[in-house]
Every structure is written in structure tokens, then in C-alpha cells.
Design an enzyme around this catalytic site. Structure first.
Site, PDB file in Angstrom:
ATOM      1  N   ASP A  51     -17.671 -79.501-156.247  1.00 51.48           N
ATOM      2  CA  ASP A  51     -18.114 -80.519-155.372  1.00 51.48           C
ATOM      3  C   ASP A  51     -17.878 -78.525-154.761  1.00 51.48           C
ATOM      4  O   ASP A  51     -17.001 -78.006-155.043  1.00 51.48           O
ATOM      5  CB  ASP A  51     -16.788 -80.522-155.452  1.00 51.48           C
ATOM      6  N   GLU A 100     -20.669 -75.373-150.677  1.00 47.62           N
ATOM      7  CA  GLU A 100     -21.401 -74.972-149.742  1.00 47.62           C
ATOM      8  C   GLU A 100     -20.990 -74.203-149.336  1.00 47.62           C
ATOM      9  O   GLU A 100     -21.644 -72.784-149.499  1.00 47.62           O
ATOM     10  CB  GLU A 100     -20.856 -75.875-148.614  1.00 47.62           C
ATOM     11  N   ASP A 145     -21.103 -86.557-148.850  1.00 48.70           N
ATOM     12  CA  ASP A 145     -19.924 -87.435-148.147  1.00 48.70           C
ATOM     13  C   ASP A 145     -20.488 -88.144-146.684  1.00 48.70           C
ATOM     14  O   ASP A 145     -20.256 -88.142-146.051  1.00 48.70           O
ATOM     15  CB  ASP A 145     -18.649 -86.929-147.916  1.00 48.70           C
TER      16      ASP A 145
END
Length: 778
Positions: free
Chosen positions: A389, A392, A462
Site C-alpha cells: 500500500d 506512491e 481509494d
């Protein structure tokens, strides 16, 4: 004496001739100096060309993070005419203007494919706190009506990427890849990892990067959409085979708060007889204290026996994935080790203002440390897959982005967009080196060019639970996969549901959105239910006999019936550089009506899928009204099609209206397809494919290669697999099941039955097969 002067004159004139032309021949290209810069054109293959430009004499010692291919010595014909040097391979011609440094590309017939703009290369020196760099800008010219795709995963809902300005810097829900692919059959990869602005307008198409030492791009000519994807994979790496079980159904939630809660989910799925292959444990299994964020070990007392939990999961034939982040809380062991070695990037990341920092994935030793803790704390328990997760990663402090912080490869600004590539690289390479009996499988929130080689499946982040957001995921996923990365998915139902649906699954309006999203998810490379606020397990929606439950069961079972098709398509991806989600221009390049369609796609080479992305059956009182069937407009590209649900044959090249009751979406099978369908199962490997349906969709000749192997190891790389080529001869109305090819594998079926069906699902013939060629007249 006369002979001496004649020889001297010959040598001098020859010497002047080479340098008067102004270019230097290299092993696979040429080099010139023009407009204050050195320009190098290098053939990496007959179809791939690198163009490198830099201020004169300042050669950048650059090792690409994305490109794995090395240039090879090629036979390239060189011709100099009127100040232009032309280099021609067996696939294309590259021309370089010696005066301006402009490069342009043509096919072998002399048709212009792609060109730089005159004087389109700019280096603007800038003094960052971390040192001198250039803002690097390269401008090109496209044809006015040329259609392009790519740029990663953007959330604007556009298929055609023309006429816009995009700032490419990795963020949650936004994957930034400076790559474009044209309907003309070429692709261009701008090899820079700093934040980059893409601009397309009437004057030019350009990439402008905040930091760099050179203009560096690769031109790839594939001749088609598939050909261009193949060139991108050749340049940046091939995609390995995922395990078979990953194509089953996945259940997840933000988050299961105890191991008992997680195990009860599996227990309930098995009790209900709903197929399930993957369960995902999201964050805070380490602790609810953010100081222990991503500790890479089970510290939460609600997970008292992680080994026992994994054993019980596996005993029920389910596989487990766990959330692991690219950052660490200040009280974790990895944080302490990495901080001591100065291998953290001290920026504020998620959780906000908790002292949590990302690690430096560009550093080989940092990647070693990361895996060491991951292995000891989690992989050693038998974990099957990774949810990487925030790759980035999340980055707060908008006014002070700290892009001048050092990393192993220089200032973070220089390598910012490649963070997900390097983070996924570390996990993939370490697990591959350690274990060969379990294929690496990664779910990750971001990506960069070349990430397909690390067994990563990127999800769209998300996203909100809204109809307009749902529709935008289609264009986002298609443009992403055009970049050469085949595995992509999205949170079924959207991640954030509470904003519009505070009652969650008690709200019929949300149920309608969820089942439509799940129908779409059936036709993506990973079918995964996930989100916050609203639990998404099928039994939360009611019980059998209730529409929201029954529709989910129908499509989950359909997903499992498609496993032979899915797994064989995965093999086509690995072996032949194929694609799962296919923008329609790839299969219908002559049909301009499909170029900008943002709500239809091919799934593999047989299915046309049209998700329903508007509410139809919830009234103003937010109650379901399914008495009157609504319709959706569908464009059928230029081909003949079969309605997957009814078997009806329909002519394409036109717009139609398809009834869309709540329990189906428009799905069509292209005429000239062979569709293998598997048995009803509770998990992917429950039954061998001893009785396999072959559904024939006539109208054109067809070919399908049925692929099988040991399902979850790397023996296939050593030839432990089989292929059965199945063909349909339209003229002779004959099906041929070819000889089983390949060296075979442990557990291989030596005998099986094929149940041959027509498009309406009716059985035509049943044949026994033992590996030898069969020819069946229908």
C-alpha cells in the site's frame, strides 16, 4: 612524390568528407552536435530507437530504472542527403536534421509516423538546493486528428489523451507514466522520473520534467496496439504468470479487526457455498498505535496466533494477502535500523503527523532490510501474497514537499515517480530469490513503466463510491494497461461509501451501485471486493432469494467458470505480450467510432464488455424498482457478435439498445471465438478440468490455446506446462483439438472430456481426449 601528394589529398578529402557531414557513425546509430547539444540516435532493435540529447560535452552517466533492454549491434543503412542523415532498419527509418537536431520517424513506405518539433528540445538550468539541474522539455508534433492513449492511470475519464495538460506526479488514485501510444501503431516512453508536465494543444505535444540532465526517450514501432505493447514489454520487461488462484474471488475490508473476525468470514463463505480464493488483512494487525505503523509483525493482541490463523486459512483452501506499507512508525524495528543507516526519507506521510517516514527503496541495502523484516515477521508464517500500500507514497506538507532530500540515487525530485517501481522490485526479487514453489503476487497502489516484470497488480486507489467515479475507472484502467502493464483492478463498490451512502448496505441505492461495480469487476484481471465504512461480504447484503445476494453469487460463479479462459489469457500475456483489458482500438483499428469510447472494452480477445455505469432501478425514495426493465445504448464494433446471455447473433458496426435488468450487463462474444468454461467449484483448484466445456461462436475461423501448468510455482519457466491449440474452420464447420504440446507436468490430466457447445449453451457433442489430435465435424 606525386603519388605521396595524391594519397595525402585523398586522405584529407576523406577526412573532411566525414566531418563535413557533421555526424559520427556509432555501432547502432549516429551522434551529432547541433544547437549547443549532443544528439545520439541508437537502435535498440529494428523497432525500438533511443533518442538522447544533452548539453554539448555533458554526457549523462544514466542507468535507466525502467529499461532492461540493452542495444545490440544491428545492420542499419545510413544515407546522408541535404543535411539530413537517414538510418533505416528492417522496420522503420529515423531521420536526423544536422542543423536543428530534429528527429523524425517514418515507416518503410516513407509515411511520417512521429516527429519532433523544430528546435523542440530545451534545457533550462535551475539551481535547486540539492544542486544544479535542468528543467528538460521536449516537444513533438502530432497529426491534428491523431488519437493517443496512455499516461498511466488518470481519473479524468478520458480515453483519448489529446487536448489537455496533466501534471504527472504520483498520488493516491493517480498513476503517472510518461508514455503515449498512438492509433498509428507506435509508442513513446519519456524516460524521466521527476515530476513531469504533459501538454497537448494545437501547437505541440510535449513532456517537461522538473529535473534532469538530458532529454531521453524511446520510440517503439509495433504497427498495431498489440505490437506496441509487445515493444514496450521487450524494452522494459516481461510479465510473469500469476498463480491460478489469484483469478478467483477476493474478499477484503478496511479492516478485519481480529483474526477471529477474518476467519469467520471464510467460514461463512464456505457455509454458504460461495466460491472464495483470497482473503486480505488490511492495516493495524501490528498495533492500533501509529508509532508501530507497519512493524512487519503481528503485535495487535487481537491477532494472538498468526501462525494458527494462516494454518486455518490454508486448511479451508483459501490464500492470504496482507497489507504492508512503504513507510514505518518511529517505534518499529525497521525504522530504527533504517534510520541508523540513513535510509529513511524524512517526509510526512500517512498516517499524517505520526512521525512515520518512507524508506529509501532506491537503495539496494534498504530493500534488503525491508525484505529481511518482512520475511522474518510475516513470510515465514506462510503468507501467500502482498498488498503493498501507499507505494506512491503519500506525501503531505503541500507547501514544503522536501523534494531536495537525498536518496541513494540522488535528490528525491530526480527519482520521485519511480518510487513504486523500486519498492515493488525489492519484494519481488527477494521472494523470487528465496522461494520457487510459490509465485510472487503483489497488489499495489501505484506503478511506473516496467512494473509488469515484478508480478504487480495495481488497483485504482481509494476512489469514492459514486457512479461518475465508477465510470471513470474504465478509461483509467484501459489507459494504464496500454502502457504495457497488464494487471489492474479497482475496489468493487468504491472505497469511500459513507459520503453518499451513510446507511451503507441498508440503502438500495448503494446496493445497485455495488452489484453493477461487481459485474464490472468480474471482467478485470483481479475480482476484489474492498472498501471502508460499509462491510462488503456477500452475506451482509441479505440471503439467497434477495436480489443483491443472488446477483453477486451469479457473477462470482461466472468468474470461476471463466478460469480456463482467464488462465490461458494470462499465458498469452506472458508468452505473447497479450493484454487482459483491451482498449477497443487494439482490436478494431479501422473503426474510428471506438477510438474515444470510455465505457466499453475487450476482455481478452473474445469478450466485449459494457458495464452499466448509471443508476436505473432506484427511485427518488432510494427504493429498488425492478419491475420494468431498462435499456442501455451499446456500440458494437465492426464484426459479428453473439449476446453472451442469449446466444443471439448480432451484426456489428452500429449502435443498439440492450435490455439491462439488474442481474446482467451487456456482454458479447466476438464471432470467431472459442470459449473454454470450467466446472462449478468453491475454489480455483478444487477440481481438475476433466470435463471442460468448449463453446464455439461461429462466423469466422477461430483459434484458442488452452494452457495448463502446476498453478503456483515457477516450473513453467523450465517448460513444465502444456498447450492445446483448438481451432474452428468456418468453411468446413469443423473443430480441431490439436495434439497436446509441451513437456507436461506433475498432476497433468492424461485424459479428459470436452463438452462442445453452441452459442446458446446447448450441447452439440461430447468427445474424449487423450492428447492426440481430434477433428470434429459440427
Amino acid at each position: 612524390m606525386k603519388t605521396f601528394f595524391s594519397l595525402l589529398l585523398f586522405c584529407v578529402s576523406g577526412f573532411l568528407g566525414v566531418f563535413a557531414q557533421g555526424y559520427q557513425q556509432t555501432e547502432s546509430g549516429v551522434k551529432i552536435t547541433s544547437q549547443g547539444m549532443d544528439v545520439e540516435v541508437t537502435f535498440y532493435s529494428p523497432s525500438i530507437v533511443r533518442v538522447l540529447k544533452y548539453p554539448t560535452g555533458k554526457y549523462p552517466d544514466k542507468q535507466s530504472l525502467s529499461v532492461t533492454m540493452q542495444p545490440k549491434a544491428l545492420s542499419v543503412n545510413t544515407l546522408f542527403t541535404d543535411g539530413v542523415v537517414s538510418l533505416t532498419s528492417t522496420h522503420l527509418t529515423v531521420q536526423l536534421n544536422l542543423e536543428t537536431g530534429k528527429v523524425f520517424f517514418k515507416d518503410l513506405l516513407g509515411n511520417l509516423l512521429f516527429t519532433e518539433k523544430d528546435y523542440g528540445t530545451q534545457f533550462t538550468e535551475i539551481n535547486y538546493p540539492s544542486g544544479k539541474r535542468y528543467i528538460v522539455r521536449q516537444a513533438f508534433l502530432l497529426e491534428p486528428d491523431e488519437v493517443i492513449y496512455g499516461l498511466g492511470q488518470q481519473q479524468g475519464g478520458k480515453m483519448n489523451q489529446r487536448n489537455q495538460r496533466l501534471f504527472l506526479r504520483q498520488e493516491n488514485m493517480k498513476v503517472c507514466i510518461p508514455y503515449i501510444a498512438s492509433v498509428k501503431g507506435y509508442g513513446v516512453f519519456w524516460d524521466n522520473y521527476s515530476p513531469t508536465t504533459f501538454t497537448d494543444n494545437r501547437q505541440e505535444t510535449s513532456f517537461e520534467s522538473e529535473s534532469g540532465l538530458c532529454s531521453d526517450y524511446y520510440f517503439m514501432y509495433g504497427g498495431s496496439g498489440d505490437g506496441t505493447v509487445a515493444q514496450m514489454r521487450l524494452l522494459t520487461g516481461q510479465a510473469p504468470m500469476p498463480p491460478l488462484w489469484t483469478f478467483g474471488f477476493w474478499q477484503s475490508r478496511e479492516r478485519y479487526k481480529s483474526q477471529e473476525e477474518l476467519l469467520n468470514v471464510i467460514k461463512e463463505y464456505r457455509r454458504l457455498g460461495i466460491p472464495l480464493d483470497g482473503i486480505i488483512q488490511d492495516w493495524q494487525y501490528w498495533s492500533t498505535d501509529n508509532a508501530y505503523w507497519n512493524a512487519m509483525e503481528f503485535g495487535n493482541p487481537e491477532f494472538p496466533d498468526p501462525q494458527g490463523m494462516l494454518d486455518k486459512i490454508h486448511a479451508q483452501n483459501v490464500h492470504a494477502m496482507i497489507s504492508v506499507w512503504a513507510n514505518f512508525g518511529p517505534k518499529t524495528k525497521p525504522f530504527a535500523t533504517l534510520k541508523e543507516k540513513n535510509m529513511l526519507i524524512p517526509v510526512d506521510t500517512w498516517p499524517h503527523k505520526s512521525g512515520v517516514h518512507p524508506y529509501d527503496p532506491y537503495h539496494p541495502e534498504a530493500r534488503d532490510i525491508y525484505w529481511d523484516y518482512l520475511d522474518k515477521g510475516i513470510f515465514s508464517l506462510g503468507m501467500d501474497a502482498w498488498w503493498l500500500d501507499s507505494t506512491e507514497p503519500d506525501h503531505f506538507n503541500i507547501r514544503d514537499r522536501n523534494f531536495d532530500l537525498p536518496t541513494y540515487l540522488g535528490p528525491w525530485r530526480d527519482v520521485r515517480n519511480a518510487f513504486p517501481l523500486m519498492s515493488n522490485k525489492g519484494v519481488y526479487e527477494h521472494q523470487r530469490a528465496m522461494a520457487s514453489d510459490k509465485r510472487v503476487y503483489i497488489l499495489t497502489r501505484s506503478a511506473f513503466a516496467g512494473q509488469q516484470r515484478y508480478a504487480a497488480n495495481t488497483w485504482s486507489g481509494d476512489v469514492d463510491s459514486r457512479w461518475d467515479v465508477f465510470r471513470k475507472q474504465i478509461a483509467a484502467g484501459l489507459n494504464f494497461t496500454v502502457c504495457g502493464i497488464p494487471y489492474w483492478n479497482t475496489d468493487i463498490g468504491g472505497f469511500f461509501s459513507h459520503k453518499l451512502y451513510p446507511k451503507g448496505i441498508k440503502d438500495d441505492a448503494y446496493k445497485e451501485l455495488y452489484v453493477r461495480w461487481l459485474q464490472f469487476g468480474t471482467f478485470t484481471p483481479m475480482m476484489r471486493s474492498h472498501g471502508t465504512d460499509t462491510p462488503r461480504e456477500i452475506y451482509q447484503f441479505g440471503s439467497r432469494g434477495e436480489w443483491a445476494f443472488d446477483i453477486q453469487e451469479k457473477f462470482i460463479n461466472l468468474r470461476y467458470a471463466l478460469l480456463p479462459y482467464l488462465y490461458s489469457t494470462a499465458w498469452d500475456v506472458t508468452k505473447n505480450n497479450g493484454s487482459f483489458m483491451r482498449a477497443l482500438f487494439m482490436d478494431f483499428p479501422q473503426d474510428k467510432n471506438v477510438y474515444d469510447l470510455d465505457n466499453e472494452f475487450m476482455f481478452g480477445k473474445s469478450f466485449l464488455v459494457v458495464p452499466v455505469t448509471d443508476p436505473m432501478y432506484v427511485n427518488r425514495d432510494r427504493e429498488i424498482t425492478i419491475g420494468q426493465t431498462k435499456k442501455q445504448s451499446v456500440y458494437l464494433p465492426s464484426s459479428d457478435w453473439y449476446d453472451f446471455w442469449s446466444g443471439d447473433r448480432i451484426a456489428g458496426g452500429r449502435q443498439i439498445e440492450r435490455e439491462t435488468p439488474i442481474d446482467l450487463i451487456p456482454v458479447y462474444v466476438k464471432a470467431g471465438s472459442i470459449l473454454p468454461l470450467g466446472p462449478e467449484v468453491q475454489y480455483a483448484t478444487e477440481k481438475k478440468w476433466e470435463h471442460l466445456v468448449l463453446r464455439i461462436y461461429p462466423g469466422k475461423d477461430a483459434t484458442f490455446v488452452l494452457y495448463e501448468d502446476e498453478n503456483d510455482n515457477y516450473n513453467y519457466e523450465r517448460g513444465a506446462y502444456t498447450e492445446i491449440m483448438i481451432t474452428w474452420d468456418e468453411k468446413e464447420q469443423t473443430l480441431t483439438i490439436g495434439e497436446r504440446m509441451g513437456q507436461g507436468f506433475d498432476g497433468m490430466l492424461k485424459k479428459r472430456r470436452f463438452i462442445i457447445q453452441l452459442p446458446d449453451g446447448k450441447v452439440s457433442k461430447i468427445v474424449s481426449y487423450s492428447g492426440r489430435r481430434l477433428k470434429i465435424k459440427l
